[in-house]
Each structure stands twice: as structure tokens, then as C-alpha cells.
Write a protein that holds these residues in place. Sequence first.
Motif, PDB file in Angstrom:
ATOM      1  N   GLY A 175       0.803  -1.224   0.000  1.00 42.64           N
ATOM      2  CA  GLY A 175       0.000   0.000   0.000  1.00 42.64           C
ATOM      3  C   GLY A 175       0.830   1.264   0.000  1.00 42.64           C
ATOM      4  N   GLY A 176       2.154   1.125  -0.083  1.00 44.72           N
ATOM      5  CA  GLY A 176       3.027   2.283   0.016  1.00 44.72           C
ATOM      6  C   GLY A 176       2.829   3.297  -1.097  1.00 44.72           C
ATOM      7  N   MET A 177       2.606   2.826  -2.337  1.00 42.85           N
ATOM      8  CA  MET A 177       2.434   3.760  -3.451  1.00 42.85           C
ATOM      9  C   MET A 177       1.218   4.651  -3.245  1.00 42.85           C
ATOM     10  SD  MET A 177       4.725   3.680  -5.905  1.00 42.85           S
ATOM     11  CE  MET A 177       3.852   4.177  -7.383  1.00 42.85           C
ATOM     12  N   THR A 178       0.095   4.034  -2.860  1.00 43.49           N
ATOM     13  CA  THR A 178      -1.132   4.803  -2.639  1.00 43.49           C
ATOM     14  C   THR A 178      -0.972   5.748  -1.459  1.00 43.49           C
ATOM     15  OG1 THR A 178      -2.452   2.975  -3.516  1.00 43.49           O
ATOM     16  CG2 THR A 178      -3.599   4.619  -2.186  1.00 43.49           C
ATOM     17  N   ALA A 179      -0.403   5.245  -0.374  1.00 38.52           N
ATOM     18  CA  ALA A 179      -0.213   6.067   0.817  1.00 38.52           C
ATOM     19  C   ALA A 179       0.728   7.228   0.547  1.00 38.52           C
ATOM     20  CB  ALA A 179       0.309   5.210   1.965  1.00 38.52           C
ATOM     21  N   ALA A 180       1.789   6.978  -0.228  1.00 36.74           N
ATOM     22  CA  ALA A 180       2.752   8.039  -0.528  1.00 36.74           C
ATOM     23  C   ALA A 180       2.087   9.188  -1.272  1.00 36.74           C
ATOM     24  CB  ALA A 180       3.912   7.471  -1.340  1.00 36.74           C
ATOM     25  N   GLN A 181       1.203   8.863  -2.208  1.00 30.49           N
ATOM     26  CA  GLN A 181       0.493   9.913  -2.929  1.00 30.49           C
ATOM     27  C   GLN A 181      -0.345  10.755  -1.976  1.00 30.49           C
ATOM     28  OE1 GLN A 181      -1.724   7.847  -6.030  1.00 30.49           O
ATOM     29  NE2 GLN A 181       0.056   6.547  -6.401  1.00 30.49           N
ATOM     30  N   LYS A 182      -1.037  10.094  -1.047  1.00 28.69           N
ATOM     31  CA  LYS A 182      -1.867  10.822  -0.082  1.00 28.69           C
ATOM     32  C   LYS A 182      -1.013  11.687   0.836  1.00 28.69           C
ATOM     33  CE  LYS A 182      -5.427   7.203   0.021  1.00 28.69           C
ATOM     34  NZ  LYS A 182      -6.091   6.159   0.866  1.00 28.69           N
TER      35      LYS A 182
ATOM     36  N   PRO B  85       0.514  10.464 -10.052  1.00 29.11           N
ATOM     37  CA  PRO B  85       0.786   9.393  -9.091  1.00 29.11           C
ATOM     38  C   PRO B  85       2.185   8.793  -9.217  1.00 29.11           C
ATOM     39  CG  PRO B  85      -1.429   9.167  -9.958  1.00 29.11           C
ATOM     40  CD  PRO B  85      -0.775  10.276 -10.743  1.00 29.11           C
ATOM     41  N   SER B  86       2.683   8.673 -10.441  1.00 29.69           N
ATOM     42  CA  SER B  86       3.999   8.051 -10.651  1.00 29.69           C
ATOM     43  C   SER B  86       5.110   8.790  -9.927  1.00 29.69           C
ATOM     44  CB  SER B  86       4.319   8.002 -12.144  1.00 29.69           C
ATOM     45  OG  SER B  86       3.419   7.147 -12.819  1.00 29.69           O
ATOM     46  N   GLU B  87       4.919  10.079  -9.692  1.00 32.65           N
ATOM     47  CA  GLU B  87       5.984  10.876  -9.103  1.00 32.65           C
ATOM     48  C   GLU B  87       6.220  10.532  -7.635  1.00 32.65           C
ATOM     49  OE1 GLU B  87       6.214  15.039 -10.960  1.00 32.65           O
ATOM     50  OE2 GLU B  87       4.198  14.387 -11.474  1.00 32.65           O
ATOM     51  N   ALA B  88       5.297   9.789  -7.033  1.00 36.30           N
ATOM     52  CA  ALA B  88       5.468   9.359  -5.643  1.00 36.30           C
ATOM     53  C   ALA B  88       6.188   8.023  -5.544  1.00 36.30           C
ATOM     54  CB  ALA B  88       4.096   9.252  -4.967  1.00 36.30           C
ATOM     55  N   ALA B  89       6.596   7.458  -6.673  1.00 37.04           N
ATOM     56  CA  ALA B  89       7.101   6.084  -6.701  1.00 37.04           C
ATOM     57  C   ALA B  89       8.277   5.818  -5.763  1.00 37.04           C
ATOM     58  CB  ALA B  89       7.464   5.686  -8.133  1.00 37.04           C
ATOM     59  N   PRO B  90       9.315   6.658  -5.700  1.00 36.22           N
ATOM     60  CA  PRO B  90      10.430   6.332  -4.800  1.00 36.22           C
ATOM     61  C   PRO B  90      10.002   6.223  -3.339  1.00 36.22           C
ATOM     62  CG  PRO B  90      11.121   7.961  -6.407  1.00 36.22           C
ATOM     63  CD  PRO B  90       9.630   7.830  -6.539  1.00 36.22           C
ATOM     64  N   LEU B  91       9.214   7.182  -2.865  1.00 39.03           N
ATOM     65  CA  LEU B  91       8.724   7.118  -1.479  1.00 39.03           C
ATOM     66  C   LEU B  91       7.841   5.902  -1.280  1.00 39.03           C
ATOM     67  CD1 LEU B  91       8.339   8.286   1.355  1.00 39.03           C
ATOM     68  CD2 LEU B  91       6.514   9.738   0.426  1.00 39.03           C
TER      69      LEU B  91
END
Length: 615
Positions: free
Chosen positions: A471-478, A496-502
Amino acid sequence: MAANVVNIDNQYSEALDIYTFTVPSGASADNPSTMYPVYTKVDSVAANSKKTYTPSNPLENLSFARQSDGMPLLNQVTNILGDTNVTITADDLTSAQKAFAFYQAYKGSPYSPNALAVNDIILNNSDLTQQNQKLNQWFSDNNVGFDYNTFSSVSYWAENDVRAWAGSEGLTLYCYNPQPPQPMIPLVLPKDSSGQIILGADGSALYQPTSGSTVELTLSKGTLTSNGATDTSGVNLSAVMQDMIMHGGDAGVYELFFTGKVDGDDVIVQPYQVPQLAWWMSAYDLAYTAYTAINIIMISQTVIALAKNLPTLFNALKTGGQAVISAVKSDLSNVAQWISSKFTSAAADNGDLVNVDVDTDVDVDVDVDVDTDVDTDVDVDVDIDVDIDIDIDALVVVDVDVDIDVDIDTDVDTVVDNVVDNVTDIDTDIDTDINVDSSALGSLVKNIGQSLWANKGAIFKFVLKNAAVMGGMTAAQKLLGMWGKKAGDSYADEQPSEAAPLGLLMDYMENPANTIQERWTTFSYYVDQGASADEQNMAVSGILSLKNDAEDQAFSAWRWSQDDENAAVNAMAQYSSQSDWPKAYTTLASYTYQGKTLPLKVGASVALKFVAKIL
């Protein structure tokens, strides 16, 4: 009046084809995809010979490409006021080869210093007509050995010509159907190939499934597709570059991979048999920014070159560059979401956020058991006084005095069980309300991305070990949206892709398939790459904030005294000097309490208190 001509002196040892780059009729900056140039062969020139070419239009954007494989050696815009003289030599081949190597590294290591510098020039400049001048200056300052026009032409070739990848012998790639990801379960690496992609030296591309008919494919804009392919039918694959150090090869050697779908089923394509790691997890997302910049270059270069003939489009790039960038980002984001749809679905239930307040409640439970056993072997008078004084305060003190007057053998066993729970209760009443510094937020994702590829991808290899959708990708965006709002920055235009590293780092840290020691040790590697205290604050807060039933339960059930918690914080705080920060996290990695490893979120709460000390 005679038409102006192009005098060509081909001093190179191979024949060259001459192409023009043109902008399609009806192209509009409102729909940047319509501005993608058309590449048309107009003539050729033999090896080691001269030729005169007469342009169809006074102003043309010409590319001189090696006939054997299509590699563009030189790009030249005609002189509208007179003849144009062009000389092609072996030095131009060297420049083109350097440009191609740069392109591969740019897309294969999208958070390298070079990639970030190029991205900054292209994507953070609202006047896109300046990219020619600014990139040429950067290319010159960094002695890369090629210019803007060569890089643009080579990038177009790499995105659209199979021969860029097939070489003189052709290239065979292997297809696999990965199982749909399941929440919180490590991805299963497929072992059985589902087919092959065959790239021919003649520019052909075929998909050969293990059973069924061969399908002809076309490479265009970095996408390999069958005729009439849609999101749910046919072959639809997007190219991604991979540094082979990630796959047991040599660092800095980049090879072509694909990710996408065949008849709606997920497919990955790679240059060796049997995947060694789940490289396809976020592969497109991580390179998304580089893809955006490459597309911006390709739609802009011809407009810039032919500005006198395209004043409306040129002015749109000059005054409305950010709108064009946003539109390109949106188109590529749709591709990324389509590719990652099953990952997004798997993360849906685990991408929620919880807030964490650490409230301290002191509960003291005291159980005192005194058992006195007297065994007497001789029957005489025995006086036994047992005096027990118990003082109970925040710390429990139990004094037991046993006075025995005996002249015989008497065994007295006095057993005192004293159990004290001085408890810090953690309420899962969440609060992600950390102080957010605008500059730190801007660098957070970029710096995590840089750290992933540092030291020959050392951290990235750990992150992809036992890779699972947590769930990290979704959470990182939020989180980035929340933090951006708090910092006074808008995150609404980010994709959304820009949150990928986090998101990848959070997935790794929450993954129970990796030990706690491994997780915090890997986190220390990230810190060692220069993460500021503010960036650590956000990253650790994100770990605390991501919903994880098992870790949340372990966090809630944890009991220790305030002094015990302070001892853990102080164990980290002995490394408060910035150069020693990584040691603080390796200390946390191995820290135990009563012989027990600290659960992830207990450790994260300790880390936050450490960060508070160094801020």
C-alpha cells in the motif's frame, strides 16, 4: 531566383539516408501528442561522396542517418537565406554513440545526477523554447560530446526504430506472465516463458507466443504494439531501460526491457531467461519523469528548429510551456496507471493512512507472592520471624527481612515474585501532523530516488527483495498531497507516478518478509546518501502512518516504561552528529528490549524522537 540547396559532403565510410522532421498539419499545443514529429526519408547519399539536395521547403529540419541501422549522425536545419553546407565525418558517429549511451543511462537511471539536471532544465522552465540553448550549455559544461539536436534525433531513433536495439545480429527477448500481485504477499517470480519478442536487424519486430501464431509489431513512441491493439486486446508493451547491475550484470550496462499487456494480461519482457527480481514493480513509474522530458524534447525540437514557419506553436511553447508539460504528464500517467492497474488494485485496501499520537499512561501492576517453606528435621523450639515491608510508589520497593532462631537444621525458602508494569500506551489515534519544510518536501522524493540507484543500486536491490504490495504507493500519494498542502505547495498537478520512490521505500519498510534488522539497516543506507533531518522526519512519519494491521496491532500491544523508551532514543542519539546519523539507524536495527526486537512502528516512534533531537 534559384532555390537554395544543401551541399552534402559525406566523409563517413557508410551510405546515409536523409530524413526530414516535420510537424503534422493541424498540430496544436492544446493536444501535445499531435505535435510529435513525422520522420520522412527524402534522399540518400553514398559513402565517401558528395551530393546536392534540393529541399522541398526553404526551411527544413534534416537528419542524416546511417543507412545500415538508421542511427542519425547529424541534424541540420537549412539556411533560409542561402545554401546550406553539411559535412558528415566519423566524429559525428562518435557523438551519436555518446548521445545514445546518455539516452540509455538517462532512462535507465532516472534519478542519477545527470538525469535530474536534464529534467530540471526541461520540466522546470515554463519557456520550452529555451531548452535548446539551456541544454546545449549544460552539455557543453559537462563535456558530454554531443549537442541538443543530436540528442533529440538519437532519442527519436531509439523510441521509434527497432534497429536501435536489434544490432546487426537481431535481438531475442523473453516474455513472462507474472501472477497478479496479492496484498502484503511477496511477488512470485515467474519461471515459465510465455513467448518471445524477436527484433530483427532489418527493423522488423515479432511476438512469438509459446503457442499460437506469430504477431507483427511496430515500435512507435517507445511502445511496441500489434496492429489495432487496445488496452484489452493485442500486444501493447512499453519500453523501459534497466541497469544490468540490478540483474547480476555490470554496472552502467543498460538493456531494453518491456512491461505491458498481451490480450489484457500482464506481461514482462526481458533480455535473459527467468526473472531474478521483481523489476517490473514500479519500473515505469520510476522512469516516468525521464519519459516526460524525452517526449517534451521530441515535440519541441522540430517546432524550435522551424520556428519561423510555425509561429503559433512556437509561441505556445514559449508562453504556455507548463500547460504543455502538464498535458504530456497526464498522457504518460494514464499509461503508467494502465500498466500498474493490478498493483493499484492490490494496494487499495492497504493504502489508507492512520494517525499516530504517542500518549503516555502509567499503569502499575504489582503482584507480590511470598512463600515460606520450613522443613525441620529435629523436633525442637523454633522461633521464626518473617518481616515484609512493601513500599509502593512509581517504583516498587519490597524489603523482606527473615530472622530465624534455630539450633537445628532448618531450610527456609522465601520466594518473592514482584511484577511491575510501568506502561507506555500507544493510542492508534493517528496524527501525521509533523512540521513540513517546503524545501525538504521538494527534495524528499528526488533524494529517495537518488539513493535507490546509489552504490550500484545497492538500496534498490534490497527494496526489491521479497517485493510485495503493502500500500506504500497509494499512501505516498496521499501523504505528499497532505504535506504539500501544509507546506503551502500545491501537489494537485503532480501525477501518481511521481510518488514512486517514497512508495517503494514504504512498501519495503512495511514488508514482514524482510527482517526488522534488514529494514532499518537499509533505511540507514538511505540516510547515508544525505537525507536531511526533515526528510527523515517525513519518511519515518510515512512508515508510522501507513495502515498495516499486523504492525498496528504490535504497536498498540507494546509495553515498556518511559525510561525504557528513553533508553532506546538515547541509544540512537549518541549518533547525533550528521556524519553519524546512519549509525543511529543501524543501532535501531539491532536494538532489543527484554530480548525482543522492536516492532516496526515502535522503532519508528523511537526514530521520530531521535529526529526531534537532531532537527
